[in-house]
Write an enzyme that holds these catalytic residues in place. Structure first.
Site, mmCIF file in Angstrom:
data_model
loop_
_atom_site.group_PDB
_atom_site.id
_atom_site.type_symbol
_atom_site.label_atom_id
_atom_site.label_comp_id
_atom_site.label_asym_id
_atom_site.label_seq_id
_atom_site.Cartn_x
_atom_site.Cartn_y
_atom_site.Cartn_z
ATOM 1 N N SER A 33 5.835 -2.784 -1.201
ATOM 2 C CA SER A 33 4.434 -3.199 -1.199
ATOM 3 C C SER A 33 4.021 -4.028 -2.405
ATOM 4 O O SER A 33 3.126 -4.852 -2.310
ATOM 5 C CB SER A 33 3.540 -1.969 -1.095
ATOM 6 O OG SER A 33 3.857 -1.030 -2.097
ATOM 7 N N HIS A 61 3.868 -2.853 5.453
ATOM 8 C CA HIS A 61 3.668 -4.262 5.100
ATOM 9 C C HIS A 61 4.585 -5.172 5.911
ATOM 10 O O HIS A 61 4.794 -6.327 5.537
ATOM 11 C CB HIS A 61 3.929 -4.481 3.602
ATOM 12 C CG HIS A 61 2.977 -3.726 2.744
ATOM 13 N ND1 HIS A 61 1.772 -4.247 2.327
ATOM 14 C CD2 HIS A 61 3.029 -2.462 2.257
ATOM 15 C CE1 HIS A 61 1.128 -3.345 1.604
ATOM 16 N NE2 HIS A 61 1.876 -2.250 1.543
ATOM 17 N N LYS A 98 -3.635 -2.779 7.413
ATOM 18 C CA LYS A 98 -3.153 -4.080 6.948
ATOM 19 C C LYS A 98 -3.217 -5.065 8.130
ATOM 20 O O LYS A 98 -4.329 -5.473 8.482
ATOM 21 C CB LYS A 98 -1.780 -3.894 6.326
ATOM 22 C CG LYS A 98 -1.874 -2.757 5.261
ATOM 23 C CD LYS A 98 -0.699 -2.552 4.430
ATOM 24 C CE LYS A 98 -0.736 -1.239 3.660
ATOM 25 N NZ LYS A 98 -1.875 -1.015 2.783
HETATM 26 C C1 PLP Z 1 4.012 1.126 2.030
HETATM 27 C C2 PLP Z 1 2.736 1.859 2.329
HETATM 28 N N1 PLP Z 1 2.780 2.989 3.055
HETATM 29 C C3 PLP Z 1 1.658 3.683 3.335
HETATM 30 C C4 PLP Z 1 0.421 3.272 2.900
HETATM 31 C C5 PLP Z 1 -0.797 4.099 3.177
HETATM 32 O O1 PLP Z 1 -1.623 3.476 4.104
HETATM 33 P P1 PLP Z 1 -3.223 3.606 4.086
HETATM 34 O O2 PLP Z 1 -3.722 2.931 2.840
HETATM 35 O O3 PLP Z 1 -3.622 2.868 5.304
HETATM 36 O O4 PLP Z 1 -3.555 5.045 4.099
HETATM 37 C C6 PLP Z 1 0.326 2.087 2.177
HETATM 38 C C7 PLP Z 1 -1.004 1.603 1.726
HETATM 39 O O5 PLP Z 1 -1.271 1.186 0.684
HETATM 40 C C8 PLP Z 1 1.508 1.379 1.861
HETATM 41 O O6 PLP Z 1 1.459 0.265 1.116
#
Ligand code: PLP
Length: 398
Positions: free
Chosen positions: A187, A215, A246
């Site tokens: 990310s 992502h 996203k």
């Molecule tokens: C790689 C990854 N997994 C999970 C999440 C968690 O998702 P959410 O922010 O929609 O709860 C994120 C969000 O930042 C993320 O970047």
């Protein structure tokens, strides 16, 4: 000893605020997708995960509004008891098909999806093997799983380093259940997991594979089906998860895999059972976004072209963009204060980025995270490039 003492002692945020260098919790007063209004000024937004720009697509907005009119603003309870709507089931079927898996389970956030799925899958003697730079929600799923099962073993390997992963796999007890958990697209730096070698290792050492494609869906792969499509490795991935916050223009998340695995998670995940269901508007928004992604591949193509252009141009100027292969393009600054300084200078020039420093990344990898939307115009992108070049030179970063 006063439990609140540490709160009084925490003054770093105020200190940076006083110096005008605090880059977090900046309020947005208007959102026009690639442009936002902050502090009374219109800014180019290159710090969002709205990769396909669908949060402002009128069809997605209309679907959300209609869902509120039809079903109200909340499901008022957990999926387990009173909060399952037909639209949730419809969405789960569509998602499973999209990622080529037998079944999918929706959770109310991406964070809960990882926390819930991972902590539910691990049991007594499971060995969880995780990339050191995986997302915090993965680590929280791992921590929770280990707290509930004190005999769980957690092993970390160096970021995306398959030799180090092999070293870990060789050292663990071959008879115990094992799972590797990894981001598909990392990310912060936009690099892709080395999936082919990882899959070979999974097969050799009989390890389950859990892929966080938060992502990656809508971003990589010819039709936006993520890391599995990028490498054409589908069945080799046991479980894939993604968030809706996203590319899918909403809030929520899902996990997909074999029917029996999803059915188990559905009946044992505390994060699913003891938390209210994703509301109708959010669900309808994802359904519409998914339809658009499937029917209009041009958005994914445009996003990929923009990512390639920005990586190429930043590299040509002398910025270090790490190993990015996606529209997440980090500008590695490698210094805490300089990162905040670059963030502020760009903010003043009308460009919003994300300053990422330790502990989110190792201290020597402090960076500005830039990320792009399919809806950015070429003019905006060129202005971003020109401004970054000018300020990067002034600050001695390039
Ligand atoms: C790689 C990854 N997994 C999970 C999440 C968690 O998702 P959410 O922010 O929609 O709860 C994120 C969000 O930042 C993320 O970047």
């Amino acid at each position: 000893m006063d439990i609140f003492e540490k709160c009084r002692n925490f003054t770093a945020a105020e200190e940076y605020q006083e110096r005008g260098l605090y880059p977090y919790f900046v309020p947005i007063s208007e959102n026009h997708g690639p442009r936002v209004v902050m502090d009374g000024r219109e800014m180019i937004m290159i710090g969002s995960n709205n990769y396909l720009g669908l949060t402002k697509d009128p069809r997605v907005q209309e679907a959300a509004i209609k869902a509120i009119e039809q079903y109200g603003t909340s499901c008022s309870g957990s999926r387990f008891l009173n909060g399952t709507y037909e639209m949730h089931m419809q969405l789960e079927e569509k998602l499973a098909r999209f990622v080529n898996k037998e079944a999918a389970q929706v959770f109310s956030t991406g964070y809960q999806t990882n926390a819930g799925a991972i902590s539910t899958l691990v049991e007594k003697k499971t060995i969880i093997i995780t990339d050191k730079t995986n997302h915090a929600s993965i680590f929280d799923g791992v921590f929770l799983g280990s707290a509930l099962n004190p005999r769980v073993t957690v092993k970390r390997y160096l970021h995306n380093n398959m030799d180090d992963l092999q070293r870990v796999l060789e050292a663990v007890n071959p008879d115990l259940p094992k799972i590797i958990v990894t981001d598909g697209v990392f990310s912060m730096e936009g690099d892709l997991v080395k999936l082919p070698r990882m899959v070979e290792l999974c097969q050799k050492y009989q390890v389950g594979l859990y892929l966080d494609d938060a992502h990656a869906l809508g971003v990589v792969g010819k039709t936006g089906r993520g890391t599995m499509e990028h490498y054409d490795l589908w069945d080799e991935v046991d479980i894939v998860m993604c968030t809706f916050s996203k590319s899918f223009a909403s809030l929520g998340g899902f996990v997909a895999g074999k029917k029996e695995v999803i059915n188990y998670i559905k009946h044992f995940s505390r994060q699913l059972i003891f938390s209210a269901a994703i509301p109708p508007a959010n669900t309808a928004a994802v359904i519409k976004a998914l339809e658009i992604i499937e029917e209009e591949p041009e958005h994914v193509q445009r996003l990929q072209e923009i990512g390639a252009k920005m990586r190429r141009e930043f590299q040509a100027m002398g910025f270090d963009t790490g190993e990015s292969e996606t529209p997440i393009v980090p500008l590695l600054v490698r210094d805490f204060d300089k990162t905040f300084g670059l963030w502020r200078a760009l903010f003043e020039a009308g460009i919003y980025t994300n300053a990422v420093v330790a502990p989110a990344v190792p201290p020597d990898r402090s960076l500005l995270r830039t990320s792009y939307m399919a809806t950015h115009t070429d003019d905006d992108l060129d202005r971003v490039l020109e401004t970054c070049k000018k300020i990067g030179k002034q600050m001695g970063i390039i």
